[in-house]
Motif scaffolding. Structure first.
Motif, PDB file in Angstrom:
ATOM      1  N   PRO A  26       0.886  -1.207   0.159  1.00 49.26           N
ATOM      2  CA  PRO A  26      -0.165   0.002  -0.098  1.00 49.26           C
ATOM      3  C   PRO A  26       0.984   1.127   0.043  1.00 49.26           C
ATOM      4  CG  PRO A  26      -1.027  -1.591   1.533  1.00 49.26           C
ATOM      5  CD  PRO A  26       0.287  -2.167   1.393  1.00 49.26           C
ATOM      6  N   ASN A  27       2.184   1.383   0.654  1.00 51.17           N
ATOM      7  CA  ASN A  27       3.032   2.435   0.799  1.00 51.17           C
ATOM      8  C   ASN A  27       3.483   2.896  -0.654  1.00 51.17           C
ATOM      9  OD1 ASN A  27       2.451   2.999   3.492  1.00 51.17           O
ATOM     10  ND2 ASN A  27       4.273   1.729   4.144  1.00 51.17           N
ATOM     11  N   LYS A  30       0.863   4.338  -2.763  1.00 48.44           N
ATOM     12  CA  LYS A  30       0.461   5.552  -2.436  1.00 48.44           C
ATOM     13  C   LYS A  30       1.574   6.557  -3.113  1.00 48.44           C
ATOM     14  CE  LYS A  30      -1.955   4.731   1.905  1.00 48.44           C
ATOM     15  NZ  LYS A  30      -1.585   4.823   3.427  1.00 48.44           N
ATOM     16  N   ASP A  33       0.751   6.950  -6.529  1.00 50.55           N
ATOM     17  CA  ASP A  33      -0.326   7.622  -6.789  1.00 50.55           C
ATOM     18  C   ASP A  33      -0.024   9.179  -6.450  1.00 50.55           C
ATOM     19  OD1 ASP A  33      -1.987   5.563  -7.490  1.00 50.55           O
ATOM     20  OD2 ASP A  33      -2.822   5.647  -5.475  1.00 50.55           O
ATOM     21  N   ALA A  34       0.718   9.400  -5.531  1.00 47.34           N
ATOM     22  CA  ALA A  34       1.199  10.645  -5.287  1.00 47.34           C
ATOM     23  C   ALA A  34       2.047  11.401  -6.413  1.00 47.34           C
ATOM     24  CB  ALA A  34       2.263  10.797  -3.860  1.00 47.34           C
TER      25      ALA A  34
END
Length: 82
Positions: A26-27, A30, A33-34
């Motif tokens: 998940p990190n 993220k 996505d960022a």
């Protein structure tokens, strides 16, 4: 018994390391996505490849295949330059 303790400790630590990587997916998603939210300058081919790798990584993660998830997500990060 004295020889068994270090072996059991090593096995336990290896298992904990695997779980840590499993929860890192998940990190990685993220971070991708960022970076994508900043609208990086990518060719259409690279943008499509990153989107596919990101989606594949999430699908692998949800299926419990964390090694493949990390492989896909790290490839997407490489294309993004992160």
């Amino acid at each position: 018994m004295r020889k068994l303790f270090p072996i059991l400790t090593a096995v336990l630590l290896c298992g904990a390391t695997g779980m840590a990587f499993a929860h890192n997916c998940p990190n990685e998603m993220k971070a991708i996505d960022a970076k994508l939210s900043t609208k990086p300058a990518l060719s259409q081919d690279d943008a499509a490849k990153v989107a596919k790798l990101r989606a594949d990584g999430e699908a692998y993660h949800k299926a419990g295949n964390h090694d493949e998830a990390m492989k896909s997500l790290l490839e997407a990060k490489k294309i993004l330059g992160i």
